[in-house]
Motif scaffolding. Structure first.
Motif, PDB file in Angstrom:
ATOM      1  N   CYS A 322       0.861  -1.177   0.000  1.00 57.86           N
ATOM      2  CA  CYS A 322       0.000   0.000   0.000  1.00 57.86           C
ATOM      3  C   CYS A 322       0.896   1.225   0.000  1.00 57.86           C
ATOM      4  CB  CYS A 322      -0.909   0.001   1.224  1.00 57.86           C
ATOM      5  SG  CYS A 322      -1.751   1.576   1.479  1.00 57.86           S
ATOM      6  N   CYS A 325       0.141   3.504   3.512  1.00 54.47           N
ATOM      7  CA  CYS A 325       0.550   3.158   4.868  1.00 54.47           C
ATOM      8  C   CYS A 325       1.686   2.133   4.896  1.00 54.47           C
ATOM      9  CB  CYS A 325      -0.637   2.637   5.679  1.00 54.47           C
ATOM     10  SG  CYS A 325      -1.243   1.041   5.104  1.00 54.47           S
ATOM     11  N   CYS A 341      -6.729  -0.847   0.162  1.00 53.96           N
ATOM     12  CA  CYS A 341      -6.001  -1.241   1.358  1.00 53.96           C
ATOM     13  C   CYS A 341      -6.990  -1.458   2.492  1.00 53.96           C
ATOM     14  CB  CYS A 341      -4.990  -0.163   1.723  1.00 53.96           C
ATOM     15  SG  CYS A 341      -4.120  -0.537   3.257  1.00 53.96           S
ATOM     16  N   CYS A 344      -5.691   0.999   5.893  1.00 53.40           N
ATOM     17  CA  CYS A 344      -5.912   2.447   5.976  1.00 53.40           C
ATOM     18  C   CYS A 344      -7.018   2.939   5.057  1.00 53.40           C
ATOM     19  CB  CYS A 344      -4.618   3.203   5.687  1.00 53.40           C
ATOM     20  SG  CYS A 344      -4.148   3.137   3.957  1.00 53.40           S
ATOM     21  N   PHE A 346      -6.919   3.122   1.763  1.00 51.37           N
ATOM     22  CA  PHE A 346      -6.414   3.762   0.539  1.00 51.37           C
ATOM     23  C   PHE A 346      -6.925   3.036  -0.696  1.00 51.37           C
ATOM     24  CE2 PHE A 346      -3.111   3.946  -2.785  1.00 51.37           C
ATOM     25  CZ  PHE A 346      -3.056   5.315  -2.978  1.00 51.37           C
TER      26      PHE A 346
HETATM   27 ZN   LIG Z   1      -2.812   1.235   3.483  1.00 47.24          ZN
END
Ligand SMILES: [Zn+2]
Length: 402
Positions: A322, A325, A341, A344, A346
């Motif tokens: 990712c 993060c 992700c 987090c 994302f």
């Molecule tokens: Zn992430």
């Protein structure tokens, strides 16, 4: 001083074409004569030098080429020197024993005789002046000025080209240190995806021309070997193959030029193209994209422009990681085109995520290519990055293959 080559098309007259073809025959004959003489020498327990080979060929060449006075002797001499170089590589264990040259749609000869024996016309540099052949028009002006060290003339399908090696005073590359860093994911579905979402499409020259290619190869295989129709079909096939190569290299030149504008460093994945080619499902698409050629162009252009290329190690998980993060997924299948992700939140396009990872590798390293992911700072949390498509310029493709 550096040696830089420029290959460009020639526009010979009909008479010049004939002369160029004769030179190709002459060079191929000289190469094959040296091949036979060297082999005969080996069987007699003698290791013939390049001088012996030249002497033997010079004794016989008038029998094979009665009108040899019209040809430049450099073509034959250089061919024997090239054979000798091949023998040196064979001796050092670098290559297999050289093969004889066949008569086919690609042939070439080297016409220079040392520095400045081939010249670009001094008035407007639109012509090249060759020994025995004279002035031939160039399709474009040479990119470099300086003395010509080497000149190789070649034919691909119906077109003639010259590759000239210039002695050039290269200025130092510009200072790019103040410019931003970029990342680039090289792949099959798209040729290159940048960290800002720009996508350079793959022209997939082979796939679009595949039907034509199949039709022409089939028509060639139906013809009687070496009949008039067979030669015609062969010429048509050679033209199509050349067109495919040109479409591909044009797209590569345009993409690499745009990618390397306004940056100081570029992060890329170190691709082992040979290793990837072993995957039979992917090999055809990969060969069509010819990623190796793309990376070569990217690298030499970067050197000239003072841009650092940072190759991430082959074990760097650019698609699994990712970019926000740093969490690394266990598995990302090839069909998963979107990266999400779970840690987090994302979200990004799969290739864009990989490109951002590679950008972070490039900005976290100075001169080394390791230190992967160690001091990476997360950017752009939780927002979706789109893709902006750029198609290869159609007009330019026509120009390149006209
Ligand atoms: Zn992430």
């Amino acid at each position: 001083m550096a040696l830089l080559a420029h290959k460009t098309a020639l526009q010979p007259t009909q008479a010049q074409r004939q002369l160029l073809n004769q030179h190709c025959d002459f060079a191929r004959n000289a190469y094959n004569a040296a091949h036979s003489d060297f082999k005969a020498g080996l069987e007699a327990g003698e290791f013939r030098s390049v001088y012996d080979l030249k002497k033997l060929f010079n004794q016989r060449k008038r029998e094979v080429f009665p009108d040899i006075c019209d040809l430049s002797q450099n073509a034959g001499k250089n061919a024997i020197h090239n054979f000798h170089d091949a023998i040196q590589r064979w001796k050092s264990g670098q290559n297999h024993f050289p093969k004889r040259k066949k008569h086919n749609s690609r042939s070439s000869f080297q016409i220079d005789n040392g520095v400045d024996s081939v010249k670009v016309s001094s008035e407007d540099s639109t012509h090249v002046i060759l020994p025995k052949i004279g002035k031939i028009r160039l399709s474009e002006k040479p990119r470099w000025t300086g003395s010509v060290r080497r000149a190789v003339i070649s034919r691909t399908a119906h077109r003639w080209f010259i590759s000239m090696l210039f002695d050039v005073d290269v200025p130092d590359p510009p200072d790019t240190s103040a410019l931003p860093v970029a990342g680039c994911d090289v792949g099959i579905s798209a040729l290159a995806t940048m960290d800002d979402g720009t996508v350079y499409e793959n022209p997939r020259a082979l796939r679009t021309q595949e039907r034509k290619l199949k039709r022409l190869s089939r028509s060639l295989s139906r013809k009687q070997y070496r009949s008039g129709g067979w030669w015609k079909a062969k010429a048509l096939l050679a033209r199509l193959l050349m067109r495919i190569t040109h479409i591909r290299s044009d797209a590569h030149h345009q993409a690499t030029h745009r990618i390397l504008q306004g940056i100081s460093a570029l992060g890329i994945e170190s691709l082992s193209v040979k290793g990837l080619m072993k995957n039979r499902k992917l090999s055809k698409a990969l060969a069509d994209a010819s990623l190796g050629g793309f990376l070569v162009k990217l690298k030499y252009k970067a050197v000239r422009r003072g841009i650092r290329i940072v190759e991430a190690d082959s074990f760097f998980p650019s698609t699994k990681r990712c970019s926000s993060c740093g969490y690394v997924k266990q598995k990302v299948s090839l069909s998963e085109r979107h990266y999400h992700c779970g840690v987090c939140g994302f979200e990004a396009d799969r290739d864009v995520n990989a490109a951002i990872n590679l950008k972070q590798v490039a900005s976290s390293t100075d001169e080394t290519r390791n230190a992967v992911g160690a001091s990476v700072t997360p950017t752009g949390v939780g927002w979706m990055r789109g893709r902006r498509k750029i198609k290869p310029n159609q007009a330019l493709i026509h120009f390149a293959t006209a």
